[in-house]
Motif scaffolding. Structure first.
Motif, PDB file in Angstrom:
ATOM      1  N   CYS A 155       0.825  -1.219   0.000  1.00  0.00           N
ATOM      2  CA  CYS A 155       0.000   0.000   0.000  1.00  0.00           C
ATOM      3  C   CYS A 155       0.852   1.259   0.000  1.00  0.00           C
ATOM      4  O   CYS A 155       0.548   2.233  -0.711  1.00  0.00           O
ATOM      5  CB  CYS A 155      -0.944  -0.008   1.197  1.00  0.00           C
ATOM      6  SG  CYS A 155      -2.335  -1.163   1.003  1.00  0.00           S
ATOM      7  N   VAL A 156       1.921   1.271   0.782  1.00  0.00           N
ATOM      8  CA  VAL A 156       2.798   2.445   0.784  1.00  0.00           C
ATOM      9  C   VAL A 156       3.413   2.633  -0.604  1.00  0.00           C
ATOM     10  O   VAL A 156       3.486   3.763  -1.120  1.00  0.00           O
ATOM     11  CB  VAL A 156       3.895   2.302   1.862  1.00  0.00           C
ATOM     12  CG1 VAL A 156       4.956   3.391   1.696  1.00  0.00           C
ATOM     13  CG2 VAL A 156       3.275   2.382   3.257  1.00  0.00           C
ATOM     14  N   LYS A 157       3.830   1.544  -1.227  1.00  0.00           N
ATOM     15  CA  LYS A 157       4.377   1.629  -2.581  1.00  0.00           C
ATOM     16  C   LYS A 157       3.350   2.209  -3.553  1.00  0.00           C
ATOM     17  O   LYS A 157       3.673   3.055  -4.398  1.00  0.00           O
ATOM     18  CB  LYS A 157       4.805   0.239  -3.048  1.00  0.00           C
ATOM     19  CG  LYS A 157       5.364   0.197  -4.458  1.00  0.00           C
ATOM     20  CD  LYS A 157       5.773  -1.228  -4.850  1.00  0.00           C
ATOM     21  CE  LYS A 157       6.308  -1.287  -6.267  1.00  0.00           C
ATOM     22  NZ  LYS A 157       6.693  -2.687  -6.651  1.00  0.00           N
ATOM     23  N   MET A 213       0.748   7.077  -6.497  1.00  0.00           N
ATOM     24  CA  MET A 213      -0.351   8.043  -6.596  1.00  0.00           C
ATOM     25  C   MET A 213       0.175   9.456  -6.365  1.00  0.00           C
ATOM     26  O   MET A 213      -0.198  10.400  -7.085  1.00  0.00           O
ATOM     27  CB  MET A 213      -1.435   7.696  -5.578  1.00  0.00           C
ATOM     28  CG  MET A 213      -2.071   6.334  -5.779  1.00  0.00           C
ATOM     29  SD  MET A 213      -3.301   5.923  -4.513  1.00  0.00           S
ATOM     30  CE  MET A 213      -4.788   6.543  -5.286  1.00  0.00           C
ATOM     31  N   LYS A 214       1.039   9.592  -5.389  1.00  0.00           N
ATOM     32  CA  LYS A 214       1.610  10.905  -5.067  1.00  0.00           C
ATOM     33  C   LYS A 214       2.408  11.440  -6.248  1.00  0.00           C
ATOM     34  O   LYS A 214       2.304  12.626  -6.608  1.00  0.00           O
ATOM     35  CB  LYS A 214       2.492  10.784  -3.822  1.00  0.00           C
ATOM     36  CG  LYS A 214       3.004  12.089  -3.244  1.00  0.00           C
ATOM     37  CD  LYS A 214       3.672  11.829  -1.897  1.00  0.00           C
ATOM     38  CE  LYS A 214       4.125  13.115  -1.225  1.00  0.00           C
ATOM     39  NZ  LYS A 214       5.310  13.690  -1.886  1.00  0.00           N
ATOM     40  N   LYS A 266      -2.606  19.229  -6.177  1.00  0.00           N
ATOM     41  CA  LYS A 266      -2.261  19.098  -4.768  1.00  0.00           C
ATOM     42  C   LYS A 266      -3.290  18.233  -4.059  1.00  0.00           C
ATOM     43  O   LYS A 266      -4.488  18.304  -4.350  1.00  0.00           O
ATOM     44  CB  LYS A 266      -2.196  20.472  -4.104  1.00  0.00           C
ATOM     45  CG  LYS A 266      -1.025  21.330  -4.566  1.00  0.00           C
ATOM     46  CD  LYS A 266      -0.954  22.629  -3.786  1.00  0.00           C
ATOM     47  CE  LYS A 266       0.252  23.457  -4.237  1.00  0.00           C
ATOM     48  NZ  LYS A 266       0.348  24.734  -3.468  1.00  0.00           N
ATOM     49  N   ALA A 267      -2.811  17.431  -3.123  1.00  0.00           N
ATOM     50  CA  ALA A 267      -3.697  16.594  -2.321  1.00  0.00           C
ATOM     51  C   ALA A 267      -2.937  16.108  -1.105  1.00  0.00           C
ATOM     52  O   ALA A 267      -1.702  16.172  -1.056  1.00  0.00           O
ATOM     53  CB  ALA A 267      -4.206  15.399  -3.131  1.00  0.00           C
ATOM     54  N   HIS A 268      -3.668  15.647  -0.104  1.00  0.00           N
ATOM     55  CA  HIS A 268      -3.079  14.923   1.009  1.00  0.00           C
ATOM     56  C   HIS A 268      -3.227  13.436   0.704  1.00  0.00           C
ATOM     57  O   HIS A 268      -4.090  13.022  -0.080  1.00  0.00           O
ATOM     58  CB  HIS A 268      -3.799  15.269   2.314  1.00  0.00           C
ATOM     59  CG  HIS A 268      -3.650  16.720   2.694  1.00  0.00           C
ATOM     60  ND1 HIS A 268      -2.464  17.253   3.127  1.00  0.00           N
ATOM     61  CD2 HIS A 268      -4.552  17.740   2.689  1.00  0.00           C
ATOM     62  CE1 HIS A 268      -2.624  18.536   3.391  1.00  0.00           C
ATOM     63  NE2 HIS A 268      -3.880  18.860   3.128  1.00  0.00           N
ATOM     64  N   PHE A 269      -2.390  12.612   1.364  1.00  0.00           N
ATOM     65  CA  PHE A 269      -2.367  11.188   1.029  1.00  0.00           C
ATOM     66  C   PHE A 269      -2.606  10.340   2.269  1.00  0.00           C
ATOM     67  O   PHE A 269      -2.183  10.680   3.374  1.00  0.00           O
ATOM     68  CB  PHE A 269      -1.045  10.840   0.347  1.00  0.00           C
ATOM     69  CG  PHE A 269      -0.876  11.563  -0.961  1.00  0.00           C
ATOM     70  CD1 PHE A 269      -1.392  11.046  -2.127  1.00  0.00           C
ATOM     71  CD2 PHE A 269      -0.257  12.806  -0.999  1.00  0.00           C
ATOM     72  CE1 PHE A 269      -1.289  11.735  -3.330  1.00  0.00           C
ATOM     73  CE2 PHE A 269      -0.143  13.508  -2.185  1.00  0.00           C
ATOM     74  CZ  PHE A 269      -0.654  12.969  -3.357  1.00  0.00           C
ATOM     75  N   ALA A 310       5.428   4.826   5.991  1.00  0.00           N
ATOM     76  CA  ALA A 310       4.362   5.683   5.458  1.00  0.00           C
ATOM     77  C   ALA A 310       4.692   7.149   5.701  1.00  0.00           C
ATOM     78  O   ALA A 310       4.541   8.003   4.804  1.00  0.00           O
ATOM     79  CB  ALA A 310       3.026   5.312   6.108  1.00  0.00           C
ATOM     80  N   TYR A 311       5.148   7.451   6.896  1.00  0.00           N
ATOM     81  CA  TYR A 311       5.496   8.843   7.216  1.00  0.00           C
ATOM     82  C   TYR A 311       6.626   9.325   6.310  1.00  0.00           C
ATOM     83  O   TYR A 311       6.570  10.435   5.755  1.00  0.00           O
ATOM     84  CB  TYR A 311       5.906   8.949   8.684  1.00  0.00           C
ATOM     85  CG  TYR A 311       6.268  10.354   9.092  1.00  0.00           C
ATOM     86  CD1 TYR A 311       5.281  11.285   9.442  1.00  0.00           C
ATOM     87  CD2 TYR A 311       7.602  10.764   9.107  1.00  0.00           C
ATOM     88  CE1 TYR A 311       5.624  12.583   9.798  1.00  0.00           C
ATOM     89  CE2 TYR A 311       7.943  12.062   9.458  1.00  0.00           C
ATOM     90  CZ  TYR A 311       6.954  12.961   9.807  1.00  0.00           C
ATOM     91  OH  TYR A 311       7.287  14.249  10.150  1.00  0.00           O
ATOM     92  N   ASN A 312       7.647   8.515   6.133  1.00  0.00           N
ATOM     93  CA  ASN A 312       8.777   8.908   5.288  1.00  0.00           C
ATOM     94  C   ASN A 312       8.370   9.080   3.832  1.00  0.00           C
ATOM     95  O   ASN A 312       9.028   9.809   3.075  1.00  0.00           O
ATOM     96  CB  ASN A 312       9.899   7.877   5.394  1.00  0.00           C
ATOM     97  CG  ASN A 312      10.587   7.909   6.747  1.00  0.00           C
ATOM     98  OD1 ASN A 312      10.477   8.883   7.498  1.00  0.00           O
ATOM     99  ND2 ASN A 312      11.297   6.834   7.073  1.00  0.00           N
ATOM    100  N   ALA A 313       7.279   8.428   3.433  1.00  0.00           N
ATOM    101  CA  ALA A 313       6.780   8.557   2.058  1.00  0.00           C
ATOM    102  C   ALA A 313       5.912   9.794   1.870  1.00  0.00           C
ATOM    103  O   ALA A 313       5.431  10.049   0.765  1.00  0.00           O
ATOM    104  CB  ALA A 313       5.990   7.309   1.671  1.00  0.00           C
TER     105      ALA A 313
END
Length: 458
Positions: A277-279, A284-285, A294-297, A341-344
Motif C-alpha cells: 500500500c505504501v508503494k 499516486m503521489k 495538490k492533495a493529502h495522502f 508511510a510517514y517517510n513517504a
C-alpha cells in the motif's frame, strides 16, 4: 433499537499512568499521553498534569475541534482506525460473506466498544460503521435485514459521534463500492445509492466523508462527485495495488482522476499489506505531483502479509477469509509501516481488515516523536517490550529490548505449511456474468457451476 446519542460523561483513569520509557522521550521532554495532550481544553490546574498522574479524557463537542484538512494542512499526523467488519465477524456480530454492518443497529454496544478501543489506541478518526451499508448491498443475494439502510446508517453515525466526543477524534461518514456498479447499472442509478447514504451523513453532521474500498476508479469518481455536494472535505481510497484498478488504470492516473473529481485526500485501503500500500500511494503521489495538482495522502492497508497477491488482492488468496491468521503482522511490523508511510509523505495513516486496536497503538507509538504524545492505551504497554523487565522468568526479562524484537523472525509453528499461496486469479471484473448481482439468494445450481470451476483451477 438502543439510543446512541452523544455521551456527556468523563472517562477517568483508574490508576496512575506509568513513567514514559526513555525510548519515548521527546527532545522537549517526556511525551504526554493522548489524554494529557488535550489539557489545553481543561482548567489551568489540570493543564499542568503530566503523564505520571491520573488524568481525565478531554470531552470536545463536534464543532470545537480542528477539522481534517486543518490538521493535515498544518502538517499533523492523523491516525485512522482499524478494520470493523473482520474484527466484529470474529466477535460474532458480523456475517462473513455479505460483510454488512447491521450490527450498528442490532448490536450497538459491540460497535461502540470497538470504537472506544480504537480511540484509546490513538485513532483520531471514528469512521462510521457503514461499509457496505448501501441499500443494494444490504439486500444482495438473499441477505435478509431487520433494519433499513437508513436505520443502520443513522445508528452508525450516532455511535461514531458518541465515542469521538470522548476524545479529540473526528467522525467520517463512509460509502463503498456497490453491487449496482458491478451489475452495470447507470451512473445516475449508482449515484442515487450514494446520495441516500450521503443524506444521512448530512443529517447527522459528520465532520468529513470517505469514499473507500473501490476496485474501479470510475465508480470512486462518481462517489466523490456525490459527496462533494455536501461542501464537506472528501477523502477517497481505492483497494488497488501497484498494477492499478481492475480496468488497468495506473495508481498515478487513478489519483489524478480522484483529485479532479474533488477529493482533497486520496490513497488506498484494504486488499494489500502495508508494504504494498505504501508503494502504491507513492505512485499516486507522483502522479498527482506530475499533473501539477495538490492533495493529502492516506493509507489504510490490511494487517496481513500479502506478497503473493495478484491485482485483486487478498480476496484471491485461498486462505480468504477464514484462515488468514498466520499472515497477521506483529505490532513491530506495524511500527515499521508507520515509519515507512510517514517517510513517504503520507500523513493520514490507519488500517483496514485485520487491524486490531493494538496495531493502531503501534502506529501511534512509532510516530509519538512527531506527534509529541502517546495514546492512552500506552499506559499499559512498555516501549519495545520494556514491560518484560517485570517478568518472573529471566529469559523473558532478557527480551525487554528493541533489538530483540526488531531482529526476531517469528515462526508460524506450522511445519507443513507453505510460506506463499497461489491466488485464484479468475480475472473477473465489472460486466462479467459471474459478477452480475441479484436480490435473490444464490441458488444451488449457481453454486455448482462455481464449485466445478474452482475444482478445475486447483
Amino acid at each position: 433499537m438502543k439510543e446512541t446519542g452523544a455521551s456527556s460523561r468523563d472517562i477517568r483513569s483508574t490508576a496512575p499512568l506509568p513513567t514514559i520509557n526513555p525510548a519515548w522521550t521527546h527532545a522537549d521532554g517526556p511525551f504526554q499521553t493522548q489524554k494529557d495532550a488535550a489539557s489545553d481544553r481543561r482548567s489551568p490546574d489540570t493543564a499542568a498534569i503530566n503523564c505520571t498522574t491520573t488524568t481525565t479524557t478531554a470531552m470536545a463537542p463536534a464543532g470545537a475541534k480542528k477539522g481534517i484538512l486543518e490538521r493535515l494542512d498544518a502538517g499533523e499526523i492523523v491516525i485512522g482506525d482499524g478494520g470493523f467488519v473482520f474484527a466484529l465477524e470474529k466477535r460474532g456480530y458480523v456475517k462473513a460473506g455479505p460483510w454488512t454492518p447491521e450490527a450498528a443497529a442490532e448490536y450497538p454496544e459491540a460497535v461502540r466498544q470497538l470504537h472506544r478501543e480504537f480511540l484509546r489506541a490513538g485513532s483520531n478518526v471514528m469512521q462510521t460503521f457503514t461499509f457496505y451499508a448501501s441499500d443494494d448491498k444490504l439486500e444482495n443475494r438473499g441477505n435478509m435485514q431487520r433494519f433499513s439502510g437508513q436505520q443502520i446508517n443513522e445508528a452508525a453515525c450516532d455511535l461514531a459521534r458518541e465515542v469521538a466526543n470522548e476524545g479529540d477524534a473526528l467522525v467520517a461518514g463512509g460509502v463503498s463500492q456497490t453491487p449496482s456498479y458491478l451489475s452495470c447499472k447507470s451512473e445516475a442509478e449508482v449515484k442515487a445509492i450514494f446520495k441516500r447514504q450521503m443524506d444521512v451523513f448530512m443529517k447527522k453532521n459528520v465532520d468529513f466523508l470517505i469514499a473507500e474500498y473501490f476496485e474501479h476508479v470510475e465508480e470512486a469518481e462518481w462517489a466523490v462527485q456525490v459527496l462533494k455536494m455536501t461542501g464537506k472535505p472528501v477523502a477517497a481510497t481505492l483497494c488497488i495495488g501497484p498494477e492499478g484498478d481492475l480496468n488497468g488504470v495506473s495508481p498515478g492516473d487513478c489519483a489524478v482522476k480522484l483529485v479532479r473529481a474533488g477529493a482533497q485526500i486520496v490513497g488506498v485501503n484494504c486488499h494489500f499489506d502495508p508494504e504494498t500500500c505504501v508503494k502504491t500511494v507513492k505512485m499516486m503521489k507522483q502522479g498527482v505531483e506530475r499533473a501539477g495538482l495538490k492533495a493529502h495522502f492516506m493509507s489504510q492497508p490490511l494487517a496481513y502479509h500479502t506478497p503473493d497477491c495478484n491485482r485483486q488482492g487478498f480476496i484471491d488468496l485461498p486462505e480468504f477469509p477464514f484462515s488468514l491468521e498466520p499472515r497477521i503482522l506483529t505490532r513491530w511490523d506495524m511500527q515499521r509501516y508507520a515509519r515507512e508511510a510517514y517517510n513517504a509523505g503520507i500523513r493520514y495513516i490507519g488500517g483496514c481488515c485485520g487491524f486490531e486496536p493494538y496495531h493502531i497503538r503501534a502506529l501511534a507509538e512509532e510516530l509519538a516523536p512527531e506527534r509529541g504524545y502517546l495514546p492512552a492505551g500506552s499506559e499499559k504497554h512498555g516501549s519495545w517490550g520494556s514491560g518484560l523487565e517485570m517478568h518472573t522468568k529471566p529469559w523473558c526479562r532478557a527480551r525487554a529490548r528493541r533489538d530483540y524484537w526488531e531482529k526476531l523472525k517469528p515462526a508460524s509453528g506450522r511445519p507443513l505449511c507453505p510460506s506463499m499461496s497461489r491466488p485464484d486469479g479468475w480475472g473477473v471484473t465489472k460486466g462479467h456474468a459471474d459478477l452480475m448481482q441479484q436480490k435473490e439468494a444464490t441458488t444451488r445450481e449457481q453454486l455448482k457451476v462455481l464449485f466445478d470451476k474452482s475444482s478445475k483451477n486447483q
